[in-house]
Design an enzyme around this catalytic site. Structure first.
Site: not given
Length: 308
Positions: A132, A196, A242
């Site tokens: 990442d 969301c 989510c």
């Protein structure tokens, strides 16, 4: 009798498991043809907001051979971070991935061990580890190597363990046996889209990063937009909504990595404690944590925004 490619592939996957990775999948290092137009469209629509670094190294994001010279294989790995204990109900919330030690350090160490193992067991293999921190489309590679499918919330999903795991890669110049993608099992479900609070999932499989609570609470350095007031659902760093509502996460199992265990204060602190957090407490609780990224001032800003 196993050929060398199969033998090496098996060796790598067995060692990955021994190092504590949830799973390991391998794909050919080549240009990500399907991802190119998607990434271009996402950037053109400014869905990366202030994350200008997403505009850099467009070609490298799509072609691992530009990142690692002579690369043949992308070894994708998943590491579980689902906690065995969660914060108290009367608390501002941290994304579960940030409970323990910063994952960059934990995973990088494991990847170095895996690369060393490959070099010792197989021979002269050149490669680089990615967590990442470089222009690598990790979810795309994980999906390509059969570790799961990319869900409507744009996270990687698996039927067995949901989505609470980190994704990392070793890109190496060794040819191996390659895995194939799995099928999508989101079906007609729209739980993530419906849940969301900032409507960041603009359509199935498309997330407007500049509307995501994680973006606001971590990436955005300016003042938080007033039109978002009251929409953060008590999230002060990151957001798991989510993922929390996704039916596949019923199958999440607690991690067994001691370094990901939460600092006891994170689990016990109430909203009142967070309201009064000092810089000293921040440094103590988040000493080696990913939360350091937002700094004390950033966390205080987020907490103030959550107050009525």
């Amino acid at each position: 009798m196993l050929n060398n490619k199969s033998k090496y592939t098996q060796l790598i996957k067995t060692e990955a498991k021994r190092l504590g990775f949830l799973s390991c999948g391998i794909s050919r290092a080549e240009f990500l043809e399907e991802e190119a137009p998607r990434l271009e469209s996402w950037l053109n629509k400014n869905m990366h907001g202030e994350m200008r670094y997403m505009e850099n190294h467009f070609d490298k994001r799509l072609d691992p051979t530009l990142l690692v010279e002579g690369s043949k294989s992308v070894v994708s790995l998943l590491l579980n971070y689902y906690p065995n204990q969660e914060q108290t109900a009367n608390s501002y919330k941290l994304s579960k991935y940030a409970y323990g030690k910063d994952y960059h350090f934990v995973i990088k160490d494991k990847l170095k061990l895996l690369l060393t193992f490959i070099q010792e067991e197989i021979g002269e293999v050149y490669g680089r580890a990615f967590v990442d921190s470089a222009p690598v489309l990790d979810k795309a590679w994980a999906a390509k190597s059969g570790l799961g499918w990319i869900g409507k919330h744009s996270n990687l999903l698996t039927q067995k363990v949901g989505s609470f795991y980190f994704i990392a890669e070793l890109i190496i110049d060794l040819e191996l046996d390659y895995d194939t993608p799995v099928t999508d099992h989101c079906g007609t479900c729209t739980a993530c889209i419906d849940a969301c609070p900032t409507e960041a999932i603009t359509e199935p499989y498309v997330v407007d990063g500049s509307k995501c609570i994680s973006y606001f609470t971590i990436e955005l350095k300016d003042n938080l937009p007033t039109e978002m007031k009251g929409k953060f659902n008590d999230w002060m760093f990151g957001c798991d909504i989510c993922q929390d509502v996704c039916p596949w996460n019923r199958f999440s199992k607690s991690h067994n990595e001691p370094l990901f265990n939460a600092h006891p204060d994170i689990l016990s602190m109430t909203k009142k404690d967070w309201d009064e957090i000092t810089e000293d407490t921040f440094k103590k609780v988040f000493k080696a944590s990913a939360v350091k990224r937002t700094k004390y001032s950033g966390l205080k800003r987020n907490i103030e925004f959550l107050k009525d």
